[in-house]
Design a protein around this motif. Sequence first.
Motif, PDB file in Angstrom:
ATOM      1  N   GLY A 236       0.882  -1.425   0.022  1.00 15.63           N
ATOM      2  CA  GLY A 236       0.055  -0.149  -0.162  1.00 15.63           C
ATOM      3  C   GLY A 236       0.915   1.234   0.146  1.00 15.63           C
ATOM      4  N   ASP A 237       2.171   1.305  -0.508  1.00 14.05           N
ATOM      5  CA  ASP A 237       2.936   2.327  -0.450  1.00 14.05           C
ATOM      6  C   ASP A 237       2.459   3.729  -1.131  1.00 14.05           C
ATOM      7  N   ALA A 238       1.490   3.366  -2.360  1.00 10.76           N
ATOM      8  CA  ALA A 238       0.938   4.530  -2.951  1.00 10.76           C
ATOM      9  C   ALA A 238      -0.394   4.846  -2.423  1.00 10.76           C
ATOM     10  N   ALA A 239      -0.919   3.920  -1.451  1.00  7.78           N
ATOM     11  CA  ALA A 239      -2.174   4.454  -1.054  1.00  7.78           C
ATOM     12  C   ALA A 239      -2.434   5.399   0.490  1.00  7.78           C
ATOM     13  N   ILE A 240      -1.367   5.335   1.042  1.00  7.17           N
ATOM     14  CA  ILE A 240      -1.486   5.741   2.583  1.00  7.17           C
ATOM     15  C   ILE A 240      -0.134   6.634   2.598  1.00  7.17           C
TER      16      ILE A 240
ATOM     17  N   GLY B  19     -11.982   3.172   7.636  1.00  7.36           N
ATOM     18  CA  GLY B  19     -11.984   3.224   6.214  1.00  7.36           C
ATOM     19  C   GLY B  19     -10.752   3.476   5.481  1.00  7.36           C
ATOM     20  N   ILE B  20      -9.386   3.569   6.419  1.00  3.80           N
ATOM     21  CA  ILE B  20      -8.201   4.072   5.639  1.00  3.80           C
ATOM     22  C   ILE B  20      -7.744   3.104   4.548  1.00  3.80           C
TER      23      ILE B  20
ATOM     24  N   SER C 292     -11.381   9.039   6.810  1.00  4.67           N
ATOM     25  CA  SER C 292     -10.701   7.997   6.604  1.00  4.67           C
ATOM     26  C   SER C 292      -9.389   8.027   7.199  1.00  4.67           C
ATOM     27  N   ALA C 293      -8.911   8.921   7.685  1.00  2.00           N
ATOM     28  CA  ALA C 293      -7.634   9.091   8.343  1.00  2.00           C
ATOM     29  C   ALA C 293      -7.514   8.456   9.717  1.00  2.00           C
ATOM     30  N   LEU C 294      -6.431   8.022  10.141  1.00  2.00           N
ATOM     31  CA  LEU C 294      -6.195   7.423  11.372  1.00  2.00           C
ATOM     32  C   LEU C 294      -4.998   8.635  12.210  1.00  2.00           C
TER      33      LEU C 294
ATOM     34  N   GLU D 119     -10.260   7.374  14.653  1.00  2.90           N
ATOM     35  CA  GLU D 119     -10.578   7.898  13.226  1.00  2.90           C
ATOM     36  C   GLU D 119     -11.134   9.306  13.209  1.00  2.90           C
TER      37      GLU D 119
ATOM     38  N   LEU E 198      -2.205   9.228   9.679  1.00  3.22           N
ATOM     39  CA  LEU E 198      -2.349   8.541   8.113  1.00  3.22           C
ATOM     40  C   LEU E 198      -3.413   8.756   7.333  1.00  3.22           C
ATOM     41  N   VAL E 199      -3.208   9.183   6.348  1.00  3.52           N
ATOM     42  CA  VAL E 199      -4.299   9.673   5.287  1.00  3.52           C
ATOM     43  C   VAL E 199      -4.089   8.916   4.101  1.00  3.52           C
ATOM     44  N   PRO E 200      -5.460   8.536   3.424  1.00  3.24           N
ATOM     45  CA  PRO E 200      -5.337   7.946   2.166  1.00  3.24           C
ATOM     46  C   PRO E 200      -4.616   8.975   1.372  1.00  3.24           C
TER      47      PRO E 200
ATOM     48  N   GLU F 157      -8.058   4.030  -3.215  1.00  5.53           N
ATOM     49  CA  GLU F 157      -7.220   3.166  -4.107  1.00  5.53           C
ATOM     50  C   GLU F 157      -5.679   2.980  -3.857  1.00  5.53           C
ATOM     51  N   GLY F 158      -5.077   2.271  -4.823  1.00  9.70           N
ATOM     52  CA  GLY F 158      -3.638   2.483  -4.439  1.00  9.70           C
ATOM     53  C   GLY F 158      -2.882   1.096  -3.713  1.00  9.70           C
ATOM     54  N   PHE F 159      -3.754   0.198  -3.502  1.00 12.01           N
ATOM     55  CA  PHE F 159      -3.314  -0.958  -2.701  1.00 12.01           C
ATOM     56  C   PHE F 159      -3.195  -1.865  -3.918  1.00 12.01           C
ATOM     57  N   SER F 160      -1.883  -2.823  -3.708  1.00  8.71           N
ATOM     58  CA  SER F 160      -1.687  -3.750  -4.677  1.00  8.71           C
ATOM     59  C   SER F 160      -2.498  -5.060  -4.481  1.00  8.71           C
TER      60      SER F 160
END
Lengths: 303, 128
Positions: free
Chosen positions: A103-107, B2-3, A141-143, A138, A158-160, B7-10
């Motif tokens: 998920g490197d690109a996701a968060i 919901g985190i 969507s962030a933590l 929460e 941590l944010v999408p 998108e962006g997960f492999s």
Amino acid sequence: MPPLDLHPVAEVMPSPCSVSVLKGNTAIEHLDRTLTVKTSEIKIGDRVDGLLCNANGRILDRLMICNLGEDMLLIGNHGVGDDTRENLIRGIPWNEEIIVMNGDAAITHLRLVGGAVNRCLAGLGIDTLEISEERWIEYGSALISHTDYSELSVVEILVPTAELVEFTALLHENGAISPDRNRCESLRIELGILDYRELNSAFLPFELGLGHMVSLNKGCYPGQEIHARMDSRGKASRGIVRLRMHSDVAVGKHKVPGIGSITVTASAKAFEGSVALAVVPLPAISLEELKFEGGLIAAMQSL
Amino acid sequence: MGILGGEGFSLPVVTSTEVVDVQIEFTEPAKRAMKSTMGEDGATHVVIISAESGGCSGYMYDMQIVEDPNDDSFQRLDVGGLTVLVHNKDSEMLSGIRVDYKDTLMGGGFQIDNPNADRSCGCGQSFG
């Protein structure tokens, strides 16, 4: 030492990281077998920070873990995510179904630091009293969680990544600013926040003051024998310190007459000179200053 | 939470594992101990020898007696009439091991000597 030079409200610092997700009924047990800390009792929403080490006890990655219920979210060091994921996958037992995702690109990981972080977060409707070091709360969507350092508490967000621009704009609307790269690095050094520059296989946890991330009574994990021996035989031979100088110092190994070799892991320009993190021989830690070959003098401060 | 909803997960990450033909040496004491432990289950059950993460050195050995999974992912070895299985994913790490059995009160039981290991921990239960 001069007082910490903080923004009156808050500064938002992006923290480069790797992101992995573990899915499966036994993901918690798998982490428990693998990391330096006990994860077997982690509840939904809990935060546990631990280290992934090699058999020589050296650090491979530092993981901030969040139990999301069916998934375990792992925030690790920048640049080593693939190695960590491979490490986790290779050790999955034949009779356990654990899936590892990238998920490197996701968060995106942000840190919020400043003189009135509470005011900034209150503007977003976040009650800062609810933020703790052991739990993630929460916000959309962030933590959000926080980490206590010796000088200050730092808010971890941590944010999408898809929501990063919007989220950062919200923080800006509430008084936070985004500092430049050098300021981020000097703040990191001033606060003693360790990242991939320090948390790597050049060092052992005790050398970086991370004994609190090593459980000596949880049973075996990679590196445990070395850690137990270091604990019983008198700890590390080196320790990490903050240096403050009137001019720059290069990252890398340096010779200090009378002390030996020291390793500068990070350096940044700061008020009236520069600040750096360095790992120095233990006998030197109690000194007030170091004199480099070439004459540069650095005031030394423990983290 | 919901985190993870964005998108962006492999897709699940996979790593390539070399599969080799497994060869394992069992000493006579190890064979006797396995037969004794299996008892009458030897006809329906198998011994699975595997490696999983953990232990002081990176990986831990595991031996389990289970009902035959009849799964092609395992390689089958006949050891004095008993069936021993090794999963393909562990084949590279475990091929060439020597399984012994020591009948002692302290540190007894099955012992594994692994020529593939760069190191093993003091108790002998893990390797790396």
